[in-house]
Structure formats: C-alpha cells, structure tokens
Design a protein around this motif. Sequence first.
Motif, PDB file in Angstrom:
ATOM      1  N   UNK A 146       0.818  -1.214   0.000  1.00  8.01           N
ATOM      2  CA  UNK A 146       0.000   0.000   0.000  1.00  8.01           C
ATOM      3  C   UNK A 146       0.850   1.261   0.000  1.00  8.01           C
ATOM      4  N   UNK A 147       1.978   1.241   0.751  1.00 14.07           N
ATOM      5  CA  UNK A 147       2.845   2.403   0.903  1.00 14.07           C
ATOM      6  C   UNK A 147       4.299   1.943   0.930  1.00 14.07           C
ATOM      7  N   UNK A 148       5.185   2.806   0.433  1.00 13.10           N
ATOM      8  CA  UNK A 148       6.620   2.520   0.484  1.00 13.10           C
ATOM      9  C   UNK A 148       7.352   3.706   1.091  1.00 13.10           C
ATOM     10  N   UNK A 149       8.520   3.437   1.689  1.00  9.59           N
ATOM     11  CA  UNK A 149       9.353   4.493   2.262  1.00  9.59           C
ATOM     12  C   UNK A 149      10.762   3.949   2.451  1.00  9.59           C
ATOM     13  N   UNK A 150      11.730   4.856   2.588  1.00  7.25           N
ATOM     14  CA  UNK A 150      13.107   4.470   2.880  1.00  7.25           C
ATOM     15  C   UNK A 150      13.336   4.445   4.396  1.00  7.25           C
ATOM     16  N   UNK A 151      14.251   3.581   4.842  1.00  8.34           N
ATOM     17  CA  UNK A 151      14.573   3.568   6.275  1.00  8.34           C
ATOM     18  C   UNK A 151      16.041   3.862   6.567  1.00  8.34           C
ATOM     19  N   UNK A 174      20.793  -2.417   2.775  1.00  3.95           N
ATOM     20  CA  UNK A 174      21.500  -3.487   3.488  1.00  3.95           C
ATOM     21  C   UNK A 174      20.544  -4.625   3.792  1.00  3.95           C
ATOM     22  N   UNK A 175      21.077  -5.856   3.737  1.00  2.98           N
ATOM     23  CA  UNK A 175      20.267  -7.021   4.077  1.00  2.98           C
ATOM     24  C   UNK A 175      19.997  -7.076   5.567  1.00  2.98           C
ATOM     25  N   UNK A 176      20.998  -6.674   6.363  1.00  2.03           N
ATOM     26  CA  UNK A 176      20.810  -6.695   7.816  1.00  2.03           C
ATOM     27  C   UNK A 176      20.038  -5.456   8.263  1.00  2.03           C
ATOM     28  N   UNK A 177      19.830  -5.323   9.559  1.00  2.00           N
ATOM     29  CA  UNK A 177      19.062  -4.196  10.095  1.00  2.00           C
ATOM     30  C   UNK A 177      19.773  -3.639  11.318  1.00  2.00           C
ATOM     31  N   UNK A 178      20.250  -2.406  11.225  1.00  2.00           N
ATOM     32  CA  UNK A 178      20.862  -1.735  12.362  1.00  2.00           C
ATOM     33  C   UNK A 178      19.773  -1.239  13.303  1.00  2.00           C
ATOM     34  N   UNK A 179      20.169  -0.822  14.494  1.00  2.00           N
ATOM     35  CA  UNK A 179      19.190  -0.289  15.447  1.00  2.00           C
ATOM     36  C   UNK A 179      18.533   0.973  14.908  1.00  2.00           C
ATOM     37  N   UNK A 180      19.295   1.784  14.170  1.00  2.65           N
ATOM     38  CA  UNK A 180      18.725   2.990  13.563  1.00  2.65           C
ATOM     39  C   UNK A 180      17.725   2.618  12.466  1.00  2.65           C
ATOM     40  N   UNK A 181      18.079   1.614  11.677  1.00  4.14           N
ATOM     41  CA  UNK A 181      17.138   1.131  10.659  1.00  4.14           C
ATOM     42  C   UNK A 181      15.847   0.667  11.310  1.00  4.14           C
ATOM     43  N   UNK A 182      15.971  -0.079  12.392  1.00  7.13           N
ATOM     44  CA  UNK A 182      14.794  -0.625  13.064  1.00  7.13           C
ATOM     45  C   UNK A 182      13.868   0.495  13.536  1.00  7.13           C
ATOM     46  N   UNK A 183      14.462   1.558  14.073  1.00  6.53           N
ATOM     47  CA  UNK A 183      13.660   2.699  14.524  1.00  6.53           C
ATOM     48  C   UNK A 183      12.892   3.312  13.354  1.00  6.53           C
ATOM     49  N   UNK A 184      13.576   3.465  12.226  1.00  8.78           N
ATOM     50  CA  UNK A 184      12.930   4.055  11.046  1.00  8.78           C
ATOM     51  C   UNK A 184      11.867   3.137  10.463  1.00  8.78           C
ATOM     52  N   UNK A 185      12.136   1.830  10.442  1.00  4.86           N
ATOM     53  CA  UNK A 185      11.168   0.870   9.925  1.00  4.86           C
ATOM     54  C   UNK A 185       9.906   0.874  10.786  1.00  4.86           C
ATOM     55  N   UNK A 186      10.098   0.961  12.081  1.00  5.11           N
ATOM     56  CA  UNK A 186       8.956   1.055  12.989  1.00  5.11           C
ATOM     57  C   UNK A 186       8.166   2.334  12.717  1.00  5.11           C
ATOM     58  N   UNK A 187       8.876   3.445  12.515  1.00  5.54           N
ATOM     59  CA  UNK A 187       8.203   4.711  12.202  1.00  5.54           C
ATOM     60  C   UNK A 187       7.454   4.628  10.878  1.00  5.54           C
ATOM     61  N   UNK A 188       7.973   3.833   9.946  1.00  5.28           N
ATOM     62  CA  UNK A 188       7.305   3.651   8.651  1.00  5.28           C
ATOM     63  C   UNK A 188       6.129   2.689   8.736  1.00  5.28           C
ATOM     64  N   UNK A 189       5.937   2.057   9.908  1.00  7.46           N
ATOM     65  CA  UNK A 189       4.848   1.103  10.124  1.00  7.46           C
ATOM     66  C   UNK A 189       4.903  -0.034   9.109  1.00  7.46           C
ATOM     67  N   UNK A 190       6.126  -0.474   8.781  1.00  9.55           N
ATOM     68  CA  UNK A 190       6.308  -1.474   7.737  1.00  9.55           C
ATOM     69  C   UNK A 190       6.200  -2.896   8.297  1.00  9.55           C
ATOM     70  N   UNK A 191       5.571  -3.753   7.506  1.00 12.51           N
ATOM     71  CA  UNK A 191       5.478  -5.171   7.838  1.00 12.51           C
ATOM     72  C   UNK A 191       6.616  -5.950   7.194  1.00 12.51           C
ATOM     73  N   UNK A 192       7.142  -5.435   6.080  1.00 14.09           N
ATOM     74  CA  UNK A 192       8.250  -6.084   5.389  1.00 14.09           C
ATOM     75  C   UNK A 192       9.275  -5.044   4.950  1.00 14.09           C
ATOM     76  N   UNK A 193      10.503  -5.499   4.674  1.00 15.63           N
ATOM     77  CA  UNK A 193      11.569  -4.617   4.198  1.00 15.63           C
ATOM     78  C   UNK A 193      12.251  -5.249   2.986  1.00 15.63           C
ATOM     79  N   UNK A 194      12.645  -4.399   2.031  1.00 16.85           N
ATOM     80  CA  UNK A 194      13.361  -4.886   0.858  1.00 16.85           C
ATOM     81  C   UNK A 194      14.488  -3.929   0.522  1.00 16.85           C
ATOM     82  N   UNK A 195      15.060  -4.079  -0.689  1.00 15.51           N
ATOM     83  CA  UNK A 195      16.195  -3.257  -1.086  1.00 15.51           C
ATOM     84  C   UNK A 195      15.959  -2.518  -2.403  1.00 15.51           C
ATOM     85  N   UNK A 196      14.711  -2.481  -2.874  1.00 15.38           N
ATOM     86  CA  UNK A 196      14.423  -1.836  -4.157  1.00 15.38           C
ATOM     87  C   UNK A 196      13.143  -0.999  -4.210  1.00 15.38           C
TER      88      UNK A 196
END
Length: 247
Positions: free
Chosen positions: A114-119, A160-182
């Motif tokens: 439904x929505x996309x964003x960068x983390x 990145x395939x892995x997830x840093x703590x900063x990435x995790x914070x941003x992904x949570x803010x994006x309300x994302x259920x999944x993460x990709x690289x494209x």
Amino acid sequence: MCSLAGLKFDGLMQLIRFPEGVPWVSYAVPMDTNGTDIDVVGHTCTQQEYEIHDLFFANLNLILSEVDSVGTISASLVTYASIQALKPDLIINAGTAGGFKAKGASIGDVFLISDVAFHDRRIPIPVFDLYGVGQRQAFSTPNLLRGLNLKVCKLSTGDSLDMSSQDETSITANDATIKDMEGAAVAYVADLFKVPAIFVKAVTDLVDGDKPTAEEFMQNLVAVTAALEQSVSQVIDFINGKRFSEL
C-alpha cells in the motif's frame, strides 16, 4: 523456457533496446493471440496489453558481477532506463523481502504493497527529513486486492540485508510489515515520470526471527520465488486488458 529469479517465460526472443555496456538484456515474448507482448529487460519485465503495459522486476544480473543486481541504485537506474525505452503505462515491482513476525508476516506470504518508504536515508533537518524518508503510496488497486484475496502491508526499503538499530527505529516509524532493497527506489523514479506503480513482495526471511537472515533467505529463496511467480502470474492475468479504473 527461460527463468528470471524464479519467474518463467516461454519463447523469449532477444531484443536490443539499451545502450551498450549496461547490465540489462532485453527480451520479448508473445503472451496470447491478441498480440500481447512481455518485454524482459535483465531484471525487468513488461507486459503490453491495450491501455496497460506491465513492468516488473526479477532482479537478475549475471553479466557484470555474477550476482543479483540488488539495491536502490540498480533499481533506480533500470526503472529510469525501462521507462525511457518501453514507455510503460503501469509498473509492477515484484521481488522478495524480509518480514516481521511481530507485524504478522510469515515465510512465503505474498503481499500487495500500500505504501513505500526508505529507512536508511537519515537527514535530521526539517523538510529534508521527509525527503529522506520518501514515503509514497502505491497505485490503488482495490479490485485486484479483492479479486485475488491478497494480503496488504507497508514496505520499507534500504540498501542493506541486515538491520541496524537505527534502521529498526525508522522501519517502525514507517509502520512497515516487510523490508526490501528496491521498492521505494522504484517508486521514486516512477513518481518522477508519473507512471503508476504497484508492488508484489514475497517473504523469504523473518527479520525478527531466530535464524540468521542470510541463512534463512537462502534456505527459502527457491520455494518463495515459486509462490511469487504464481502470484505475479495471477496479477498479470487480472490486469490484462483492463483499464486503470477497473483495477
């Protein structure tokens, strides 16, 4: 028969559409007796039918690096080049993703985004911060969603395939259920050229699971891309010959 990252096409015929030196190969394959064609461009495929041309990405590049051409730079470049060469009416970005079981994702789930964003584009300056996140909505397809009974979620994209703590914070803010690289990179370029885009993503690994991400990704890749292939085929069959208002 040719298979691109698990997506199979019959009767491929090579075409030349891109400048020499780029890591994309263009093919075309007839889809039916109505003159429908699919253009396959390295890790990009386009179906052409009436008002709608379908463009989707299988992330295949064995020419330069002998690995899949993953990441936002490659996705942006091939999206731009494909839009210029193929003039699609609709982009379908199909690929794999990591999921969060805390948000309800499971291995093998296929989601319509439904929505996309960068983390990982962190710019802590007012206004620039919103540009960095780059949140965009996918093209709305309520009839497709109901017709195929697909799951729907938000997608977060990083390099990145892995997830840093900063990435995790941003992904949570994006309300994302999944993460990709494209995905968000494709959406950015599609938005620049005002080409509607939809995203179909299949879960290969659980980011918040017990197994190492790389190990789980490789373990499930073949089976999950088979599920993705089936879902993408269903999406194409549904879209084929329809107008945007019917999606």
